[in-house]
Scaffold this motif. Sequence first.
Motif, PDB file in Angstrom:
ATOM      1  N   THR A 199      19.375  38.997  22.199  1.00 63.76           N
ATOM      2  CA  THR A 199      19.547  40.245  22.931  1.00 63.76           C
ATOM      3  C   THR A 199      18.932  40.151  24.322  1.00 63.76           C
ATOM      4  O   THR A 199      19.541  40.571  25.321  1.00 63.76           O
ATOM      5  N   CYS A 200      17.726  39.601  24.415  1.00 60.78           N
ATOM      6  CA  CYS A 200      17.060  39.462  25.721  1.00 60.78           C
ATOM      7  C   CYS A 200      17.811  38.492  26.625  1.00 60.78           C
ATOM      8  O   CYS A 200      18.058  38.792  27.801  1.00 60.78           O
ATOM      9  N   TRP A 201      18.181  37.339  26.086  1.00 62.84           N
ATOM     10  CA  TRP A 201      18.912  36.357  26.900  1.00 62.84           C
ATOM     11  C   TRP A 201      20.253  36.925  27.356  1.00 62.84           C
ATOM     12  O   TRP A 201      20.614  36.817  28.518  1.00 62.84           O
ATOM     13  N   GLY A 202      20.994  37.491  26.393  1.00 68.28           N
ATOM     14  CA  GLY A 202      22.309  38.038  26.727  1.00 68.28           C
ATOM     15  C   GLY A 202      22.225  39.164  27.731  1.00 68.28           C
ATOM     16  O   GLY A 202      23.025  39.240  28.672  1.00 68.28           O
ATOM     17  N   GLY A 203      21.254  40.074  27.552  1.00 64.80           N
ATOM     18  CA  GLY A 203      21.109  41.190  28.477  1.00 64.80           C
ATOM     19  C   GLY A 203      20.771  40.731  29.885  1.00 64.80           C
ATOM     20  O   GLY A 203      21.337  41.216  30.865  1.00 64.80           O
ATOM     21  N   ALA A 204      19.832  39.765  29.999  1.00 68.13           N
ATOM     22  CA  ALA A 204      19.444  39.260  31.313  1.00 68.13           C
ATOM     23  C   ALA A 204      20.619  38.558  31.999  1.00 68.13           C
ATOM     24  O   ALA A 204      20.892  38.778  33.191  1.00 68.13           O
TER      25      ALA A 204
END
Length: 229
Positions: A199-204
């Motif tokens: 989620t963090c990687w994809g969102g960034a």
Amino acid sequence: MVQDAERTTDDTTSGGRDNPGPGRPDPGIARIREAAAGVWADPWWTLPNLLSVIRLAGVPLFLWLLLGPQADLLALLVLVVSGITDWLDGKLARWLNQYSRIGELLDPAADRLYIIATLVAFVLRDVVPWWVAAALVLRDLVLTVCLPVLRWHGYEPPDVHYLGKAATFCLMYAFPLLLLVQEPFPFADVARPIAYAFTCWGGALYLWAGILYLGQVVVAVRQARAKPV
């Protein structure tokens, strides 16, 4: 890079600063009508487009399963089927040579709607913070507004950037994992950090890709306005 779809003639200037004479239609509007005519002239009833329409029809079902009965496993099944049809419609378009402009628009539209529907449901169920969902949804809204601006200046929408593909890939893996960890199962403790990492990687990456797309739009508009009248 944004592809220049502008057409010029001997008596029509370009770059979005045209000054049509009396009785002459606005060239910007003419370019938009030309692009729209190209979309409507495409073959609509193709197998890849049918799969894209099925994916779109699954969005309200997916959202209802998450918010109504909260049947997360069934919602996960809908998401998996959506991913399979997403892969299959691209393969069929190449195998059957059934490319169409409407298909190019439907495919990313389905991806965006699934992302937005998932984010809305996750915020309402306190799975992700509201500001995370707001940032990702705002990114899509800004880029959507940019599309008619590009059309007005005679440009096609930007090509999909590899960062955008990577971001969508990460989010499409993150969402099923986030759904899984909402249910009690033996490997939930292992899957939870992986789900939030995706989620963090994809969102960034999603936000960064949006900034790159916006930069392409700004450069294209400046180039169009800099052309001599």
